[in-house]
Structure formats: structure tokens, C-alpha cells
Scaffold this motif. Structure first.
Motif, PDB file in Angstrom:
ATOM      1  N   ARG A  86       0.853  -1.120   0.004  1.00  0.00           N
ATOM      2  CA  ARG A  86       0.019  -0.019   0.112  1.00  0.00           C
ATOM      3  C   ARG A  86       0.704   1.017   0.108  1.00  0.00           C
ATOM      4  NH1 ARG A  86      -5.481  -0.051   0.863  1.00  0.00           N
ATOM      5  NH2 ARG A  86      -6.075  -1.919   1.126  1.00  0.00           N
ATOM      6  N   PHE A 134       2.795   5.947  -3.117  1.00  0.00           N
ATOM      7  CA  PHE A 134       2.111   5.123  -2.186  1.00  0.00           C
ATOM      8  C   PHE A 134       1.255   5.642  -1.388  1.00  0.00           C
ATOM      9  CE2 PHE A 134       6.005   3.200  -4.000  1.00  0.00           C
ATOM     10  CZ  PHE A 134       5.491   1.852  -4.145  1.00  0.00           C
ATOM     11  N   GLN A 135       0.320   4.846  -0.657  1.00  0.00           N
ATOM     12  CA  GLN A 135      -0.706   5.318   0.204  1.00  0.00           C
ATOM     13  C   GLN A 135      -0.151   5.755   1.413  1.00  0.00           C
ATOM     14  OE1 GLN A 135      -4.122   2.641   0.170  1.00  0.00           O
ATOM     15  NE2 GLN A 135      -4.713   3.452   2.250  1.00  0.00           N
ATOM     16  N   ASN A 136       0.851   4.693   1.952  1.00  0.00           N
ATOM     17  CA  ASN A 136       1.641   5.134   2.969  1.00  0.00           C
ATOM     18  C   ASN A 136       2.988   5.499   2.286  1.00  0.00           C
ATOM     19  OD1 ASN A 136      -0.475   3.883   4.405  1.00  0.00           O
ATOM     20  ND2 ASN A 136       0.582   1.638   4.075  1.00  0.00           N
ATOM     21  N   ARG A 184       6.246   6.023   0.772  1.00  0.00           N
ATOM     22  CA  ARG A 184       7.455   4.843   0.970  1.00  0.00           C
ATOM     23  C   ARG A 184       8.670   5.532   0.263  1.00  0.00           C
ATOM     24  NH1 ARG A 184       6.579  -0.698   1.200  1.00  0.00           N
ATOM     25  NH2 ARG A 184       4.538  -1.164   1.651  1.00  0.00           N
ATOM     26  N   ASP A 226      -1.762   7.193  -5.109  1.00  0.00           N
ATOM     27  CA  ASP A 226      -2.630   6.300  -4.206  1.00  0.00           C
ATOM     28  C   ASP A 226      -2.847   7.107  -2.836  1.00  0.00           C
ATOM     29  OD1 ASP A 226      -4.181   4.530  -3.273  1.00  0.00           O
ATOM     30  OD2 ASP A 226      -2.783   2.940  -2.966  1.00  0.00           O
TER      31      ASP A 226
END
Lengths: 294, 609
Positions: free
Chosen positions: A294, B446-448, B450, B525
Motif C-alpha cells: 500500500r 504510495f498510500q503510506n 514510502r 494512491d
């Protein structure tokens, strides 16, 4: 055909021991991400527990129970004392900590007990063989298979039916979410170590019956092999650990039985190379654990 | 473009300083001292070689290896076989081919052959081990240690089995050891800041992000693995020629543990740490070894205890792991402490004219054609078709668990779609691995977030730029990276570690890094997740610039409806893996299906009513 069946049972017995060890490692790894090098020392401790219990005249069955209880207690204590300070750190940090714990225990065994093997008498009733059809099957082999089967069944029931067992499975899936759902982290981790201690104790007894003696390094090599079995099965998966253990058992016994004499000395190297080859094609192991990006 | 070497000036200077720190005291000892201290120093230098060799792989990849001692064992074995006198060899290794028995090499030739053979063996093994991640890889290296030891023991006749190999010419004198140790240290330091080293450190910091900028993780690991193995082999050969007698057990767990303790205590990720750890542990071990046979402290007699040295090592490493997990130096090199080695802002190139020609806007269209992704019986994405031309923004929304991130993963290559096709113009990219897709014009965030946390902002972008411009030298890469950072208005943070930046700055850096590959399409994201209003406003500005200024096509997943509605030319709505609406903001807002998906049928009807 008889030879094959004989070897098949040998493989089941050896693989079962690896499976028990691997399962103990996997229970801890799935919850904590720790690869516990000191797992082998729990086996060794079982051996010494039995040795001293017998020395003091404790009846044989009770001595075995003392051995397992000792390993279980030691496993829980080990987590409290040594692993709690590094609980949330990287896999490497925890692995090194456990390696250091393992080495310290070796040296304590050497200094406080003896570097030399201590013989443990195996009861006569276990050393014989029973005849089934035309085969002579060792009692110890049969016992190993039986004990492994019962242990696996009991653990499965515990994990599926009991509340604590379900909490453990939840923690193995995702520890953080499990904690948010109100699962008590310390309880789950202590239980995981307790289970791994019981399994190491049982595996220790089976190993002891094969060898008839205990020394400071007794648990080291079988646990190294169990590590490899766990990685083969898929690190983090409980069923993978069991499958990996049995596969390694079958590979080892198969090589011992069917390799020509000239290359027999290479069997350890060959079996581990086979495992690494498997990992080349399935880097995640046989039962891969899915992780989302994610 | 001209091919120019990728050399970081700081690294070269730092390597020279490190070499001098080792060489000067050792030369003084050689010139002035006599007796056991010469042996101790030589031994220290051999260990330093082994530790620095381990650091090349483990420090930069983040994968602890128990296997380097097996290469030391091989190095010792091979070099001994090449240098022992033929007469002795005939009786010690009766099964060896005649040509090998008759051969008798000098040290340099023997070392050279040893390095080559060990390198080839390591290459073969590394193909498997470098594909594994984290703890699995570590366990596999443990397997390697056991395999090689048992092979050497089993191959009696070719080796001496578990007996000692003897009669090895003593050729590791202090100056020889010094030369080789300094060379290894310099190689390790230069490698760390080389192109390959930078990419490997990026994979250590974040595997998925490294793939997203086109890094092929196993092959970068393989480079370090082989280099590290060759130098470990060198250390093993040095040890053999120092001891003149060795048995395979000497290259097993005890030595492995010592080497790992030295590297970890010094700082797993630092070459300077290798040196610091080796010095510290050598001193401690020397003291402990003396007390091993019992000690008379005058008032109390300490009896002989087995394994005092090992216990000491265990306690030191446990203390390190409890109190200073990253080791004495952590991720730092000596440059951090010596002001004259530190990069100054004035060292950074001031001429930040763009290298890439961004006036030429990209063209093309990203087509997602009936993509499905099933997990067992569950269809996470069900035959979704979308189109995204460059210069457009496509918003992807839907309730939690509707398959947005999975769809994004299928496009970016982190998930394998189970059906359908993804094409960029006419190039089929369906199911390619993430690092290949990155090279074909699709970038992502990225959503979180990175980032490569322990790398500087500059290095984060440079790592990505080297993927786009493999031949570009360090200077030019720095210029280009600073230009990108300036575009995102974070150029003044270039030398800061990415992990120390604020949330908004990290988002900007992540976008700058993604842009380094000059993607035509960028997948974002939840870029606005966790942002406050002014940060979101900033982000809107950046996203608009990406489309209008750089001409990219954006695919944005977000829950911030305002952002999506304001920004997107087209909005796609997913629910339970299916595409339930596609159109302009107004179309989607009108859609009955969308309302039902978000609110449930009953609520949706009530609102309409």
C-alpha cells in the motif's frame, strides 16, 4: 516394497520431529517476527531436566513431564527476560538477540553441567520393534509418529476452538489489528512461547529416544534444520512449517536410504541444496503468505 | 550522452581517510614493535577484511548473512591447495587431479585464482539466495554455511575432511595483511556510494519503493553478494596463510558470530562502523582471552571458565541491541564527524539547468482492458476497463474495499492480474514485474509514503535518476536531481535524510522521485490522505502543474471528494470490484448506482425522495 515402507515410516518419524520443531518456531515467528535460535536450547534443557529427574529417582513418565514443563517455563521466561526489550524491532535485531541467548545457554550448560554427553537410559519397552505384517518397525518410530499426530491435533484444536487460540491466529494474521480488537498482546506472546516450549520439549524427548544422551549442543543442529524446513514451508505460515518439516524429513531419509555409498557423506549438503533450489523457484516458500503493498 | 564515471567525491575522500586511519598505526606497530602485538595486529587486519566484506552485502542490502564464513572456508581451502608444496599435497589430498597436485603458485596468483573461483561459486548460489527477502534470506545463508562445511568435511581426499590442513606457507605478514585490509575497506567505502551501492541501499530502505523506480532488487543484491563473497574468500585465504594450519570447524559458527558481532556493534550499515566494531571487539576479546585460564586478582581467585570470550561477545551484542540498535555509528560514515569531509552547500552544482528536455511533452494513452484480479473465489477487481490519455486526470473512487488499490497494483505490477490487458499505446505491459513497468513510463506514489528513509532527499531522487539515465555521471545526476527537487520546492532540503522531513515535504519528495523516471503516467494512491487544508491546497497546485506543466496523465485514488471533483477530467467509481460509473464529476454525482454504493440502497432512495 518392505524396505520402502520401512523408510516411509522412518521419514514420517523424522519429519514429524522437524514438524514439531518447525511449528514451535513458526508459532513464535507468526506473532512476533522473531526467529528463535534458542529454540534448540529448550530441547537441550528438556534433556537435562529428564536426566536430573531420573538421577533423583523420579519415575520415568514423571521425568518426561518435568522435562517438558521445564522447557515451557524456560521459553516463557526467555521471552520476559531477553526478548521483550527488542519486541518491536527488526527481524535482524531479534534474531541476533536470540543467537546470543542461545550461545550463552550453550556455555552455561558446558560450565555448569558438562561439555560431555550425559547418558539417559531409554526404557526397554521402547527399544524393541514390533512385527506388523512382515516388517519389523521400531517402537520409537511408531511412538514418534503417534506423538506427532496427537500434538498436531491438539494444537489444531486449541487454535480453532479456544478463545485464546483464536486470538493467537488473529495475532498471526495481523498483530496490530488484533491488538486494536482488544487482544492482550503480552498474553498472546507468552502463550506463543509457551506453546513453542511444549513443542520443543516433546521434540526433545523424541530426539533423546533416538540418541540416548544429552549434551550442550543437542538441540542446535535439529533446530537449524527446522529453520530451513520453516523457510521451505513459507515463513510465517503454521501449516507451511509442518509441511516443510515433513518434506525435509522425507528428503533426508530418502537420501540416506537410496544414495550410493560413495556419496552418502554428502547427504546433508545435498538435502539442503535441494531445499535452496526449491526456494529459487518459490522464494516465498510452499505456503506463501500474502502481503499487500500500500 | 557521454558516459562518465559515477564517483561521489566525498566517498573517495572518506575512503582515503579510513585507509589512513588503519594504515598509520599499523605501520608504526610494524616499524617499532615486536613479538605478540605483531600477531595480534595481523589477526585484527584479517578480521577487518572479513567484517568489511560482510558489510558490503549485509550493510547495504539489510539482509544479515551467516554465509560469508563459508566463502572464507572456501577461500582458505582453495588458496591452501594452490600453495602447499606438491610433495605434501600428494599425501594430504590424494584424490586431487595430478595437474593441481603438481601446481605450486605464488601468493598473488593463488589469491587471484581464489577470488575468481569463489566469485563464480557465489554467483551460482546468489542466484537463489538474492531472490529471498528478509529473514528467509538469512536462514538460507545459514543453510549455506552448513552446506559448505559438510561438503568440505565429506570431500575427504580432495580436502582433509574434518582434519587440519597443514603445511600452508606463511605469507600473510603484517604489511601484506595491511595492504589487503585497506584495499577491502576502500572498496567497501567506494561501493557504498557507487551507483550499485546507492541502488542496493534504496532496496534496503524500502523494497516496494525501490521496485517502483525500476530497480531490479535481486540483481542489485547479486552484485554485492558476489563482491562480498570474493572479499570474504580473500579474508579466508589471508587467515589460512596467517595460521598455516586450519580445520573446517574454524570457519563455522564461532567465527561467523564474531564477525557479525563486530559489524553489528560498529553499525551494520556503515563502513566506518566495520572498522570501529572490529577495533572495539578485538580489544575486548584480547582482554577476555587472557582471563580465560583463570585470573588472580590478589584478593580473589577466578577459576578457569570455558567460553568467557563468547559470553563477553554475547553480552556486548545484547547490550548494543538493547540500547543502540543501529550500532555505534548507525548509518553514519566518518564524513559526518570530520568537517572537512562533509559536503558543503557550495559544493553542490549551482547551474541547475535541466538535463532532460521537458519542453517536449509526452504522448500516448494508457488502456486498461477488462482487468480482473481474483483471490481464490473473491473477485477483488472484476473486468474493469478504463482509458487515460496523457494530459488528463482520471479519478478513481469507491468505498473502502472496492478494489481501488488492487487495481492500482495491477497497473503498477505489484499485483498479477488474473485476466485482461493493460497497454501503453501498443505496448502490452500486463503482468510485467513492477520494476519493468517503471521503465515503461508508469510512475507511482504510495498510500503510506514510502521513501528511502535513511538516504538523503538528494539520494532518493538520484537513485531514481540513475534508472532513467544509466550512463550519467555523479555531477550531472546531482544537477538533474536538484532541478527536480527545485520543481517541487524542496531543493534546500537536499542534504537532509528523507525520514526527517515533514509529511508534506515527504509527499513532495515522493513525487519528485517518481518524476525522475520521466513517466508518462503517474499513479497516486491517496496523495491527500492525512493532509490538512493548506497542505491539500499545495498538493492541488502540484498536481495541476504535473498535468499542465509536464503533460502527464494522472490516475488518482482518493477519498477527498472535493479534491477529486475539482481536479479530475473523468471519474471512475468502483464498488465490490466492478466499475459502476464513469464520467465527469457531474455525471458521477447524478448516478443512482454511485449513491447506492456509498450510502446503501435505502438511504440513497431517501435522499432522492
Amino acid at each position: 516394497m518392505e524396505f520402502f515402507l520401512q523408510q516411509f515410516l522412518n521419514a514420517l518419524a523424522l519429519g514429524g520431529t522437524y514438524a514439531l520443531l518447525g511449528l514451535g518456531l513458526a508459532v513464535v515467528f507468526s506473532v512476533l517476527g522473531l526467529i528463535n535460535f534458542a529454540h534448540g536450547e529448550l530441547m537441550t534443557l528438556t534433556g537435562y531436566g529428564i536426566f536430573y529427574a531420573l538421577l533423583f529417582g523420579v519415575p520415568y513418565p514423571l521425568a518426561l513431564i518435568i522435562g517438558v514443563v521445564l522447557a515451557t517455563g524456560a521459553a516463557i521466561l526467555m521471552e520476559r527476560v531477553a526478548f521483550r526489550p527488542v519486541r518491536n524491532s527488526s527481524g535482524t535485531t531479534m534474531l541476533l538477540t536470540s543467537f546470543a541467548v542461545s550461545t550463552i545457554l550453550h556455555i552455561l550448560f558446558q560450565n555448569l553441567i558438562s561439555a560431555r554427553p550425559k547418558a539417559i537410559a531409554v526404557p526397554n519397552s521402547l527399544t524393541g520393534a514390533v512385527a506388523i505384517a512382515d516388517m519389523q518397525i521400531g517402537v520409537i518410530q511408531l511412538l514418534s509418529i503417534l506423538v506427532t499426530a496427537v500434538s498436531l491435533l491438539a494444537l489444531t484444536l486449541f487454535l480453532r476452538r479456544s478463545l485464546l487460540g483464536i486470538a493467537m491466529r488473529a495475532a498471526a494474521e495481523d498483530f496490530n489489528v488484533a491488538r486494536l480488537m482488544g487482544v492482550n498482546a503480552n498474553l498472546v506472546i507468552s502463550t506463543a512461547f509457551g506453546i513453542s516450549g511444549v513443542l520443543a520439549g516433546i521434540a526433545g524427548i523424541l530426539w533423546l529416544f533416538q540418541r540416548g544422551s544429552v549434551d550442550p549442543l543437542m538441540g542446535f543442529l535439529p533446530v537449524l534444520k527446522a529453520f530451513i524446513a520453516v523457510v521451505l514451508g513459507g515463513l510465517g505460515s503454521l501449516s507451511g512449517a509442518v509441511i516443510g518439516g515433513f518434506i525435509l524429513g522425507f528428503i533426508e531419509v530418502g537420501l540416506r536410504a537410496y544414495l550410493p555409498d560413495g556419496v552418502l557423506a554428502y547427504r546433508d549438503a545435498i538435502s539442503l541444496t535441494l531445499v535452496i533450489l526449491v526456494l529459487f523457484f518459490w522464494p516465498q516458500g510452499i505456503v506463501a503468505r500474502r502481503e499487500a503493498v500500500r | 550522452m557521454a558516459v562518465s564515471a559515477y564517483v561521489v567525491p566525498q566517498a573517495a575522500k572518506s575512503a582515503i581517510v579510513l585507509g589512513a586511519i588503519v594504515a598509520i598505526p599499523c605501520l608504526l606497530i610494524f616499524a617499532l614493535a615486536q613479538g605478540p602485538i605483531i600477531t595480534t595486529t595481523t589477526n585484527f587486519l584479517v578480521m577487518l577484511t572479513a567484517v568489511a566484506a560482510l558489510g558490503i552485502f549485509s550493510g547495504n542490502s539489510g539482509i544479515l548473512s551467516f554465509g560469508q564464513c563459508s566463502f572464507m572456508a572456501l577461500g582458505a581451502q582453495i588458496s591452501a591447495t594452490l600453495t602447499i608444496a606438491p610433495a605434501l599435497k600428494k599425501s594430504a589430498f590424494p584424490l586431487l587431479a595430478d595437474a593441481i597436485i603438481q601446481s605450486h603458485f605464488s601468493l598473488p596468483i593463488a589469491l587471484l585464482i581464489t577470488l575468481i573461483v569463489v566469485g563464480l561459486i557465489a554467483l551460482a548460489i546468489g542466484l537463489a539466495i538474492c531472490r529471498l527477502n528478509g529473514s528467509s534470506a538469512t536462514i538460507a545463508t545459514l543453510g549455506l554455511l552448513i552446506i559448505v562445511e559438510s561438503l568440505i568435511v565429506a570431500a575427504q581426499g580432495f580436502t582433509r575432511g574434518n582434519q587440519a590442513v597443514y603445511g600452508i606457507p606463511k605469507m600473510t605478514t603484517l604489511p601484506v595483511a595491511l595492504g589487503l585490509a585497506v584495499a577491502t575497506l576502500v572498496i567497501a567505502r567506494i561501493y557504498r556510494d557507487s551507483r550499485a551501492g546507492l541502488l542496493l541501499r534504496a532496496t534496503r530502505e524500502n523494497h516496494a519503493a525501490a521496485q517502483s523506480i525500476g530497480i531490479n532488487v535481486p540483481s542489485q543484491r547479486l552484485v554485492a553478494w558476489v563482491l562480498s563473497a570474493m572479499l570474504s574468500g580473500l579474508a579466508g585465504a589471508m587467515m589460512a596463510h596467517m595460521l598455516t594450519v586450519f580445520s573446517p570447524k574454524q570457519f563455522y559458527f564461532d567465527l561467523t558470530f564474531s564477525i557479525i558481532v563486530m559489524q553489528v556493534v560498529g553499525g551494520l550499515a556503515s563502513v566506518t562502523g566495520s572498522l570501529a566494531g572490529t577495533v572495539l571487539i578485538t580489544v575486548v576479546v584480547e582482554i577476555l582471552r587472557r582471563s580465560e585460564n583463570g585470573l588472580d586478582l590478589g584478593f580473589v581467585q577466578i577459576p578457569q571458565i570455558f567460553g568467557v570470550t563468547e559470553i563477553g561477545l554475547c553480552l556486548i551484542i545484547i547490550a548494543t541491541l538493547y540500547t543502540r540498535r543501529e550500532g555505534l555509528l548507525g548509518f553514519a560514515e566518518i564524513d559526518r564527524f570530520l568537517p572537512f569531509l562533509r559536503p558543503r552547500r557550495s559544493d553542490l552544482p549551482r547551474d541547475t539547468t535541466a538535463v532532460a528536455d521537458i519542453s517536449r511533452k509526452p504522448t500516448g494513452i494508457l488502456r486498461i482492458d477488462a482487468i480482473s484480479k481474483a483471490y481464490g473465489g473473491l473477485l477483488a477487481v472484476d473486468k474493469v476497463s478504463l482509458e487515460l490519455p496523457v494530459g488528463q486526470i482520471l479519478g478513481l473512487i469507491g468505498p473502502n474495499g472496492s478494489g481501488k488499490t488492487t487495481l492500482l497494483g495491477c497497473i503498477a505490477g505489484t499485483h498479477q492480474p488474473t485476466g485482461g490487458r493493460i497497454t501503453i499505446d501498443d505496448i502490452d505491459v500486463t503482468g510485467l514485474p513492477a520494476h519493468r513497468i517503471a521503465h515503461l513510463g508508469i510512475g507511482r506514489t504510495f498510500q503510506n509514503i514510502r521513501l528511502f528513509t535513511h538516504l538523503t532527499a538528494l539520494e532518493n531522487v538520484q537513485a531514481a535518476l540513475t534508472q532513467r539515465w544509466p550512463q550519467m555521471g555523479y555531477e550531472a545526476l546531482t544537477v538533474a536531481a536538484l532541478h527536480l527537487l527545485a520543481d517541487l520546492k524542496i531543493a534546500d532540503l537536499a542534504q537532509r535524510d528523507a525520514g526527517t522531513l515533514s509529511y508534506g515535504q515527504q509527499r513532495r519528495l515522493e513525487i519528485a522521485r517518481a518524476l525522475a523516471l520521466e513517466p508518462r503516467f503517474l499513479l497516486l494512491d491517496e496523495p491527500a490522505a492525512g493532509m490538512n487544508e493548506s497542505e491539500t491546497e499545495d498538493l492541488l497546485g502540484i498536481l495541476a502543474w504535473l498535468v499542465q506543466g509536464r503533460g502527464l496523465g494522472l490516475l488518482i485514488v482518493d477519498h477527498d471528494m472535493q479534491l477529486i471533483m475539482r481536479l479530475c477530467n473523468q471519474i471512475a467509481v468502483l464498488n465490490k470490484g466492478e466499475l459502476i460509473a464513469l464520467g465527469s464529476a457531474a455525471d458521477v454525482q447524478q448516478s443512482q448506482a454511485v449513491r447506492e454504493a456509498y450510502l446503501g440502497r435505502r438511504h440513497a432512495e431517501r435522499i432522492v425522495a
